[in-house]
Write a protein that holds these residues in place. Sequence first.
Motif, PDB file in Angstrom:
ATOM      1  N   GLU A  73       0.834  -1.200   0.000  1.00  0.00           N
ATOM      2  CA  GLU A  73       0.000   0.000   0.000  1.00  0.00           C
ATOM      3  C   GLU A  73       0.873   1.257   0.000  1.00  0.00           C
ATOM      4  O   GLU A  73       0.593   2.226  -0.716  1.00  0.00           O
ATOM      5  CB  GLU A  73      -0.916  -0.011   1.220  1.00  0.00           C
ATOM      6  CG  GLU A  73      -1.949   1.108   1.217  1.00  0.00           C
ATOM      7  CD  GLU A  73      -2.872   1.007   2.415  1.00  0.00           C
ATOM      8  OE1 GLU A  73      -4.098   1.079   2.224  1.00  0.00           O
ATOM      9  OE2 GLU A  73      -2.357   0.866   3.542  1.00  0.00           O
ATOM     10  N   THR A  74       1.944   1.225   0.797  1.00  0.00           N
ATOM     11  CA  THR A  74       2.868   2.366   0.837  1.00  0.00           C
ATOM     12  C   THR A  74       3.519   2.589  -0.523  1.00  0.00           C
ATOM     13  O   THR A  74       3.652   3.722  -0.994  1.00  0.00           O
ATOM     14  CB  THR A  74       3.959   2.122   1.905  1.00  0.00           C
ATOM     15  OG1 THR A  74       3.336   1.978   3.174  1.00  0.00           O
ATOM     16  CG2 THR A  74       4.945   3.274   1.956  1.00  0.00           C
ATOM     17  N   PHE A  75       3.935   1.495  -1.173  1.00  0.00           N
ATOM     18  CA  PHE A  75       4.532   1.591  -2.499  1.00  0.00           C
ATOM     19  C   PHE A  75       3.549   2.195  -3.497  1.00  0.00           C
ATOM     20  O   PHE A  75       3.907   3.055  -4.311  1.00  0.00           O
ATOM     21  CB  PHE A  75       4.969   0.202  -2.973  1.00  0.00           C
ATOM     22  CG  PHE A  75       5.530   0.183  -4.374  1.00  0.00           C
ATOM     23  CD1 PHE A  75       6.845   0.565  -4.613  1.00  0.00           C
ATOM     24  CD2 PHE A  75       4.740  -0.197  -5.453  1.00  0.00           C
ATOM     25  CE1 PHE A  75       7.370   0.560  -5.903  1.00  0.00           C
ATOM     26  CE2 PHE A  75       5.247  -0.202  -6.742  1.00  0.00           C
ATOM     27  CZ  PHE A  75       6.568   0.177  -6.972  1.00  0.00           C
ATOM     28  N   PHE A  76       2.286   1.762  -3.405  1.00  0.00           N
ATOM     29  CA  PHE A  76       1.260   2.268  -4.315  1.00  0.00           C
ATOM     30  C   PHE A  76       1.032   3.762  -4.096  1.00  0.00           C
ATOM     31  O   PHE A  76       0.930   4.546  -5.053  1.00  0.00           O
ATOM     32  CB  PHE A  76      -0.040   1.494  -4.113  1.00  0.00           C
ATOM     33  CG  PHE A  76      -1.151   1.924  -5.020  1.00  0.00           C
ATOM     34  CD1 PHE A  76      -1.041   1.784  -6.407  1.00  0.00           C
ATOM     35  CD2 PHE A  76      -2.319   2.471  -4.486  1.00  0.00           C
ATOM     36  CE1 PHE A  76      -2.074   2.192  -7.243  1.00  0.00           C
ATOM     37  CE2 PHE A  76      -3.351   2.868  -5.312  1.00  0.00           C
ATOM     38  CZ  PHE A  76      -3.232   2.732  -6.702  1.00  0.00           C
ATOM     39  N   HIS A  77       0.978   4.167  -2.826  1.00  0.00           N
ATOM     40  CA  HIS A  77       0.785   5.591  -2.526  1.00  0.00           C
ATOM     41  C   HIS A  77       1.977   6.421  -2.989  1.00  0.00           C
ATOM     42  O   HIS A  77       1.815   7.545  -3.469  1.00  0.00           O
ATOM     43  CB  HIS A  77       0.567   5.778  -1.020  1.00  0.00           C
ATOM     44  CG  HIS A  77      -0.784   5.325  -0.561  1.00  0.00           C
ATOM     45  ND1 HIS A  77      -1.111   5.157   0.765  1.00  0.00           N
ATOM     46  CD2 HIS A  77      -1.907   4.997  -1.264  1.00  0.00           C
ATOM     47  CE1 HIS A  77      -2.366   4.754   0.866  1.00  0.00           C
ATOM     48  NE2 HIS A  77      -2.863   4.640  -0.346  1.00  0.00           N
ATOM     49  N   THR A  78       3.174   5.880  -2.859  1.00  0.00           N
ATOM     50  CA  THR A  78       4.370   6.580  -3.338  1.00  0.00           C
ATOM     51  C   THR A  78       4.293   6.774  -4.856  1.00  0.00           C
ATOM     52  O   THR A  78       4.612   7.844  -5.379  1.00  0.00           O
ATOM     53  CB  THR A  78       5.641   5.785  -2.974  1.00  0.00           C
ATOM     54  OG1 THR A  78       5.696   5.606  -1.559  1.00  0.00           O
ATOM     55  CG2 THR A  78       6.883   6.516  -3.438  1.00  0.00           C
ATOM     56  N   PHE A  79       3.864   5.726  -5.535  1.00  0.00           N
ATOM     57  CA  PHE A  79       3.694   5.806  -6.996  1.00  0.00           C
ATOM     58  C   PHE A  79       2.678   6.890  -7.369  1.00  0.00           C
ATOM     59  O   PHE A  79       2.918   7.703  -8.279  1.00  0.00           O
ATOM     60  CB  PHE A  79       3.248   4.446  -7.530  1.00  0.00           C
ATOM     61  CG  PHE A  79       2.822   4.466  -8.972  1.00  0.00           C
ATOM     62  CD1 PHE A  79       3.770   4.507  -9.995  1.00  0.00           C
ATOM     63  CD2 PHE A  79       1.471   4.474  -9.309  1.00  0.00           C
ATOM     64  CE1 PHE A  79       3.377   4.547 -11.324  1.00  0.00           C
ATOM     65  CE2 PHE A  79       1.075   4.503 -10.633  1.00  0.00           C
ATOM     66  CZ  PHE A  79       2.028   4.537 -11.653  1.00  0.00           C
ATOM     67  N   GLU A  96       1.857   5.829   5.301  1.00  0.00           N
ATOM     68  CA  GLU A  96       1.560   5.214   6.578  1.00  0.00           C
ATOM     69  C   GLU A  96       2.413   3.949   6.794  1.00  0.00           C
ATOM     70  O   GLU A  96       2.795   3.274   5.840  1.00  0.00           O
ATOM     71  CB  GLU A  96       0.076   4.839   6.661  1.00  0.00           C
ATOM     72  CG  GLU A  96      -0.844   6.049   6.727  1.00  0.00           C
ATOM     73  CD  GLU A  96      -2.276   5.654   7.060  1.00  0.00           C
ATOM     74  OE1 GLU A  96      -2.595   4.461   6.959  1.00  0.00           O
ATOM     75  OE2 GLU A  96      -3.047   6.545   7.430  1.00  0.00           O
ATOM     76  N   ASP A  97       2.670   3.661   8.056  1.00  0.00           N
ATOM     77  CA  ASP A  97       3.357   2.427   8.394  1.00  0.00           C
ATOM     78  C   ASP A  97       2.522   1.653   9.410  1.00  0.00           C
ATOM     79  O   ASP A  97       1.381   2.018   9.712  1.00  0.00           O
ATOM     80  CB  ASP A  97       4.762   2.697   8.926  1.00  0.00           C
ATOM     81  CG  ASP A  97       4.764   3.586  10.177  1.00  0.00           C
ATOM     82  OD1 ASP A  97       3.712   3.660  10.860  1.00  0.00           O
ATOM     83  OD2 ASP A  97       5.809   4.185  10.472  1.00  0.00           O
TER      84      ASP A  97
END
Length: 394
Positions: A73-79, A96-97
């Motif tokens: 999810e974090t990777f997707f949000h970064t993208f 978020e973590d």
Amino acid sequence: MSNILINIPQINKAYGGVYQYSIALIKILADSNLSHDFFIFCHNPDPAIIEIIDKYPNFHHPKPPNLLYVRAETFFHTFLNKLYKRVKIKKRFYREDMYDWLVKNLNIDIIHSPYQVNIKKDGVKSITTLHDVQELHFPEFFTSAQRAQRAVNYKKSIDEADAVIVSYNHVKKDIIKYFNKHEEKVHTILLDMQKLWFEKIENIDLVKLNEKYELPTNFILYPASSWEHKNHLKLIEALKYLNAPEIQLICTGNLTDHFHNDILPVIEKNNLSNQVRFLGIVSDEELLKLYKTCRAVIVPTLYEAGSFPLMESILLNVPVICSNVTSLPETIEDDRFTFDPQDVEDMAQKINLIWSDDQYRELNLSRIKIQAEKLRFNNAGLKINKVYETLSKV
């Protein structure tokens, strides 16, 4: 009442004293009948932790979503953030973590990390425990990368923490001196040594222990991971100096690279393999058996924020001698039973006394009986609760 997250995600026995401290802390908080709700964040909780969670309704084991999902999810949000920036869209996703999930879903008020890390989140108070800053006193025991990591991480943790808890004043003084932390934010709280791991063990099968390890009839015990500051090399040197093969040494604890690279070659070079043995990590039952059957315990460490082997020996009424540094002399409070850990002759003399002098052993047992009462009753739960309440009012 506050919702408090006890942050011990990876804790296990390989962590040595930090593991023991964390388990003792949780037991004290549970037995203190505090009004808070405690959430123990631990991926693989110890049986002792599971027992507390099952017994006390205000202790919980949260199960956040799979870590891989959070990372994805974090990777997707970064993208998406990069994409939005490219097409000039102002909207951004916050990365978020796991702790964000815990804080949000459990309404966490305080994150309490009982080791040298601090988790800082907006609107949440944080507590860290600093067990030692030995790299400042013995930099030679650390690589430059380890010293740099400690310098950066410890400073960040201490600077960002709303409160720092230590067990002894010598650590508090170091934090104030080297990290410029305000004195009122550093709290010296020694945990009560009650309801420890060994108190629930009833049956001690000495026959099985002896069969498994082929133990000598009499031996000195040193239970400690083989890190350099634990000073195994000087201890071995003291045994060599005594030249008394009947004085057997049994060591337990995590076998580090220092054991394989430095300690073992010294044992073999000096033909001490029949006198000095390292058993590695043993079970709680086996460790208690070793305490109960040894002639004495020795703690020759060069630096210790708080020595569980020393305190456990005192509470189990086992003769014990120790170094005269950091917290150890404060714990035993009698210099007749301490030695200079850098002085081989001094250490050897005390080993010989605790091994062969019955009068010296009786004096030692009289002293540790007094110290045991001091260790058992320290009102640690109430002192820690005072820190919680102070943070809740800020």
